[in-house]
Write a protein that holds these residues in place. Structure first.
Motif, PDB file in Angstrom:
ATOM      1  N   ALA A 184       0.874  14.222  -4.360  1.00 57.88           N
ATOM      2  CA  ALA A 184       1.589  13.295  -5.230  1.00 57.88           C
ATOM      3  C   ALA A 184       2.570  12.399  -4.487  1.00 57.88           C
ATOM      4  CB  ALA A 184       2.311  14.088  -6.305  1.00 57.88           C
ATOM      5  N   ARG A 185       3.289  12.949  -3.534  1.00 58.96           N
ATOM      6  CA  ARG A 185       4.384  12.184  -2.939  1.00 58.96           C
ATOM      7  C   ARG A 185       3.909  11.158  -1.916  1.00 58.96           C
ATOM      8  NH1 ARG A 185       7.051  17.438   0.011  1.00 58.96           N
ATOM      9  NH2 ARG A 185       5.706  17.592   1.830  1.00 58.96           N
ATOM     10  N   GLU A 186       2.619  11.158  -1.615  1.00 58.68           N
ATOM     11  CA  GLU A 186       2.103  10.286  -0.557  1.00 58.68           C
ATOM     12  C   GLU A 186       1.709   8.943  -1.170  1.00 58.68           C
ATOM     13  OE1 GLU A 186      -0.754  12.834   1.466  1.00 58.68           O
ATOM     14  OE2 GLU A 186       0.791  14.336   1.837  1.00 58.68           O
ATOM     15  N   TRP A 187       2.746   8.229  -1.632  1.00 54.16           N
ATOM     16  CA  TRP A 187       2.540   7.069  -2.498  1.00 54.16           C
ATOM     17  C   TRP A 187       1.718   5.950  -1.900  1.00 54.16           C
ATOM     18  CZ3 TRP A 187       7.998   6.058  -5.114  1.00 54.16           C
ATOM     19  CH2 TRP A 187       8.275   7.139  -5.969  1.00 54.16           C
ATOM     20  N   VAL A 188       1.781   5.752  -0.595  1.00 55.16           N
ATOM     21  CA  VAL A 188       1.109   4.582  -0.031  1.00 55.16           C
ATOM     22  C   VAL A 188      -0.417   4.736  -0.033  1.00 55.16           C
ATOM     23  CG1 VAL A 188       1.007   5.155   2.445  1.00 55.16           C
ATOM     24  CG2 VAL A 188       1.439   2.795   1.730  1.00 55.16           C
ATOM     25  N   THR A 189      -0.910   5.930  -0.320  1.00 51.29           N
ATOM     26  CA  THR A 189      -2.361   6.127  -0.267  1.00 51.29           C
ATOM     27  C   THR A 189      -3.094   5.361  -1.375  1.00 51.29           C
ATOM     28  OG1 THR A 189      -2.246   8.192  -1.569  1.00 51.29           O
ATOM     29  CG2 THR A 189      -2.135   8.394   0.826  1.00 51.29           C
ATOM     30  N   THR A 190      -2.505   5.298  -2.570  1.00 56.62           N
ATOM     31  CA  THR A 190      -3.188   4.590  -3.664  1.00 56.62           C
ATOM     32  C   THR A 190      -3.302   3.085  -3.400  1.00 56.62           C
ATOM     33  OG1 THR A 190      -2.800   6.263  -5.330  1.00 56.62           O
ATOM     34  CG2 THR A 190      -3.033   4.007  -6.136  1.00 56.62           C
ATOM     35  N   PRO A 191      -2.235   2.399  -2.957  1.00 56.77           N
ATOM     36  CA  PRO A 191      -2.420   0.993  -2.590  1.00 56.77           C
ATOM     37  C   PRO A 191      -3.531   0.781  -1.558  1.00 56.77           C
ATOM     38  CG  PRO A 191      -0.083   1.514  -2.661  1.00 56.77           C
ATOM     39  CD  PRO A 191      -0.815   2.799  -2.923  1.00 56.77           C
ATOM     40  N   VAL A 192      -3.678   1.692  -0.618  1.00 58.22           N
ATOM     41  CA  VAL A 192      -4.752   1.537   0.366  1.00 58.22           C
ATOM     42  C   VAL A 192      -6.116   1.602  -0.328  1.00 58.22           C
ATOM     43  CG1 VAL A 192      -5.892   2.610   2.358  1.00 58.22           C
ATOM     44  CG2 VAL A 192      -3.409   2.322   2.352  1.00 58.22           C
ATOM     45  N   ALA A 193      -6.277   2.550  -1.229  1.00 60.96           N
ATOM     46  CA  ALA A 193      -7.557   2.656  -1.954  1.00 60.96           C
ATOM     47  C   ALA A 193      -7.806   1.409  -2.799  1.00 60.96           C
ATOM     48  CB  ALA A 193      -7.564   3.910  -2.829  1.00 60.96           C
ATOM     49  N   ILE A 194      -6.757   0.927  -3.455  1.00 60.58           N
ATOM     50  CA  ILE A 194      -6.906  -0.261  -4.300  1.00 60.58           C
ATOM     51  C   ILE A 194      -7.259  -1.481  -3.445  1.00 60.58           C
ATOM     52  CG2 ILE A 194      -5.678  -1.847  -5.863  1.00 60.58           C
ATOM     53  CD1 ILE A 194      -6.294   0.773  -7.190  1.00 60.58           C
ATOM     54  N   TYR A 195      -6.667  -1.552  -2.263  1.00 62.69           N
ATOM     55  CA  TYR A 195      -6.951  -2.686  -1.382  1.00 62.69           C
ATOM     56  C   TYR A 195      -8.408  -2.656  -0.914  1.00 62.69           C
ATOM     57  CZ  TYR A 195      -6.230  -6.233   2.223  1.00 62.69           C
ATOM     58  OH  TYR A 195      -6.295  -7.375   2.978  1.00 62.69           O
ATOM     59  N   ILE A 196      -8.915  -1.480  -0.635  1.00 68.33           N
ATOM     60  CA  ILE A 196     -10.325  -1.365  -0.235  1.00 68.33           C
ATOM     61  C   ILE A 196     -11.210  -1.882  -1.370  1.00 68.33           C
ATOM     62  CG2 ILE A 196     -12.165   0.267   0.344  1.00 68.33           C
ATOM     63  CD1 ILE A 196      -9.902   2.038   1.629  1.00 68.33           C
ATOM     64  N   ILE A 197     -10.899  -1.473  -2.590  1.00 68.23           N
ATOM     65  CA  ILE A 197     -11.660  -1.959  -3.751  1.00 68.23           C
ATOM     66  C   ILE A 197     -11.561  -3.481  -3.834  1.00 68.23           C
ATOM     67  CG2 ILE A 197     -11.781  -1.941  -6.280  1.00 68.23           C
ATOM     68  CD1 ILE A 197     -10.620   0.949  -6.163  1.00 68.23           C
ATOM     69  N   HIS A 198     -10.347  -3.973  -3.681  1.00 66.84           N
ATOM     70  CA  HIS A 198     -10.082  -5.401  -3.768  1.00 66.84           C
ATOM     71  C   HIS A 198     -10.898  -6.182  -2.722  1.00 66.84           C
ATOM     72  CE1 HIS A 198      -7.498  -8.824  -4.792  1.00 66.84           C
ATOM     73  NE2 HIS A 198      -7.404  -9.065  -3.495  1.00 66.84           N
ATOM     74  N   GLN A 199     -10.936  -5.679  -1.494  1.00 66.44           N
ATOM     75  CA  GLN A 199     -11.715  -6.341  -0.447  1.00 66.44           C
ATOM     76  C   GLN A 199     -13.196  -6.358  -0.811  1.00 66.44           C
ATOM     77  OE1 GLN A 199     -10.701  -8.017   2.418  1.00 66.44           O
ATOM     78  NE2 GLN A 199      -8.778  -7.813   1.302  1.00 66.44           N
ATOM     79  N   LEU A 200     -13.700  -5.216  -1.232  1.00 68.10           N
ATOM     80  CA  LEU A 200     -15.138  -5.099  -1.489  1.00 68.10           C
ATOM     81  C   LEU A 200     -15.568  -5.937  -2.680  1.00 68.10           C
ATOM     82  CD1 LEU A 200     -15.449  -1.239  -0.968  1.00 68.10           C
ATOM     83  CD2 LEU A 200     -16.435  -3.015   0.518  1.00 68.10           C
TER      84      LEU A 200
END
Ligand SMILES: *[C@@H]1O[C@H](CO)[C@@H](O)[C@H](O)[C@H]1NC(C)=O
Length: 423
Positions: A184-200
């Motif tokens: 839960a506390r590893e907040w920056v991981t979700t933006p990374v996943a969203i960015y990958i989606i965004h790129q693709l």
């Protein structure tokens, strides 16, 4: 779009409610020790991160630990007695968390003014992330499908996206699976996943990475823990389940110890109060089962699995339960190095260079991890990716999000190109 805009307007005032008082006077220390010494700390202390020690102290690990005022003297004695070198990093964790909270508040307001439906300059709540995924599926129906994969312990919808130019119907394509925010506390991981989606989907949908690969991306595996870490306790790591003995005092399970791979074979994960509690049984957590079903859905053609974590600048591969390598250890290492190099090239000067290696060698023994389980069920390339932190490890100020998501995408793209070139 409108739905998210409305939500942003309503939600912006309430990203963080704190609960930081409980960390008033808590100090952060960096402490170095042998791998087993650091591993033992995890059973009884809040270890915020563990990484290989500075090159001058090689062969050891360094941990960032939080010491409450009442336990501090006792632990410093313990470190001293055990020849563990320590230094104080920060005086008052509550202060750090209040600063983070006001930076996030500020970044949310700036992001709102920008009028974009998603920005990589701030953090979003679970409902905002879910709304964004649904919007994307509406806007790109030929490319994106949102799967409502299951409910969290507290009943939140866990969603993942399937990205495919052939609706997952062309079984000759390889599949890549990525998940984020198991902790839960590893907040920056979700933006990374969203960015990958965004790129693709948005930026480069004509590229072979989108056209020739099917992707499964789970951006927020542990919504209960994440929301709790926003509202109540910034350092929360586990789920919020209460279905185990001892849950009254110590709720929650570490999702990344809950997979069925050598589960239940080490005692340090059996204590419900430890931050690495493995749960009452393998796959006891609905959140873990969501990852399992996403992985199993296209197992035969899945070639790469990456679990996003924070913090440490590391690509870790199997095995974690013992320090031997899977039969394709050399390939795991080479692909890991290529991804790491691509990230390092784009990293900030002050960033630590990535370390690539066998999890048990680089850190210490672990059981029940998603990385080992996915390797064991047959995915050839599986990694835990520990993202960079820059300030207080997983407390990543919003101004670094854009840097981290773009550099990490460069690494993911290299991994995906490898998959394509060998498929
Ligand atoms: C290490 O663990 C792996 C994965 O479970 C297993 O296949 C291998 O036999 C183990 N090796 C040793 C030496 O115990």
């Amino acid at each position: 779009m409108t739905r998210l805009v409305i939500c942003v307007l309503l939600c912006v005032a309430s990203f963080v409610h704190g609960g930081h008082e409980k960390y008033e006077g808590h100090q952060l220390y960096r402490v170095a020790g042998f791998n087993e010494q650091i591993r033992e700390l995890e059973a009884s202390l809040d270890v915020l991160s563990a990484t290989p020690a500075a090159r001058s102290d090689s062969g050891k690990l360094e941990a960032l630990v939080r010491l409450a005022p009442e336990e501090k003297e006792q632990w410093l004695h313990y470190f001293h007695r055990n020849n563990m070198v320590y230094t104080k990093i920060a005086d008052n964790l509550a202060e750090i968390l209040r600063k983070e909270e006001s930076e996030i508040q500020f970044s949310k307001e700036a992001a709102k003014r920008s009028g974009k439906s998603i920005s990589f300059d701030t953090y979003y709540r679970h409902d905002e992330i879910n709304a964004y995924l649904d919007e994307l599926a509406e806007e790109y129906p030929d490319l994106v499908t949102v799967i409502n994969a299951g409910l969290s312990f507290e009943g939140r919808q866990i969603k993942y996206v399937r990205i495919s130019s052939t609706r997952f119907e062309n079984l000759r394509k390889p599949v890549i699976v990525i998940d984020a925010m198991a902790h839960a506390r590893e907040w920056v991981t979700t933006p990374v996943a969203i960015y990958i989606i965004h790129q693709l989907v948005v930026e480069a949908s004509e590229s072979p990475l989108t056209q020739s690969i099917d992707w499964i991306i789970i951006p927020l595996v542990n919504p209960d823990g994440y929301e709790y870490s926003i509202d109540v306790d910034r350092l929360w790591r586990k789920t919020r389940s209460t279905a185990h003995d001892g849950a009254d005092e110590c709720p929650g399970v570490d999702i990344n110890r809950n997979f069925d791979h050598h589960w239940g074979t080490v005692s340090s994960s059996a204590n419900p109060c430890s931050i690495i509690f493995e749960g009452p049984s393998a796959f006891s957590e609905s959140e873990t089962r969501v990852v399992r079903s996403a992985v199993m859905s296209n197992l035969e053609r899945t070639s790469l699995y990456i679990s996003l974590h924070s913090y440490g600048n590391m690509f870790l591969y199997a095995w974690g339960n013992n320090a031997t390598l899977p039969p394709n250890g050399l390939i795991l290492h080479l692909v890991g190095i290529n991804m790491a190099n691509a990230i390092d090239e784009k990293a900030l000067d002050k960033a630590d260079r990535y370390i690539v290696g066998n999890a048990a060698n680089v850190l210490y023994f672990t059981t029940g991890t998603s990385r080992d389980w996915t390797r064991a069920v047959g995915i050839p390339l599986t990694y835990t990716l520990e993202l960079p932190g820059y300030e207080y490890d997983f407390i990543v100020p919003p101004k670094y999000i854009k840097q981290i998501v773009t550099e990490t995408w460069a690494g993911i793209a290299v991994g995906a190109q490898y998959v394509l070139s060998t498929w």
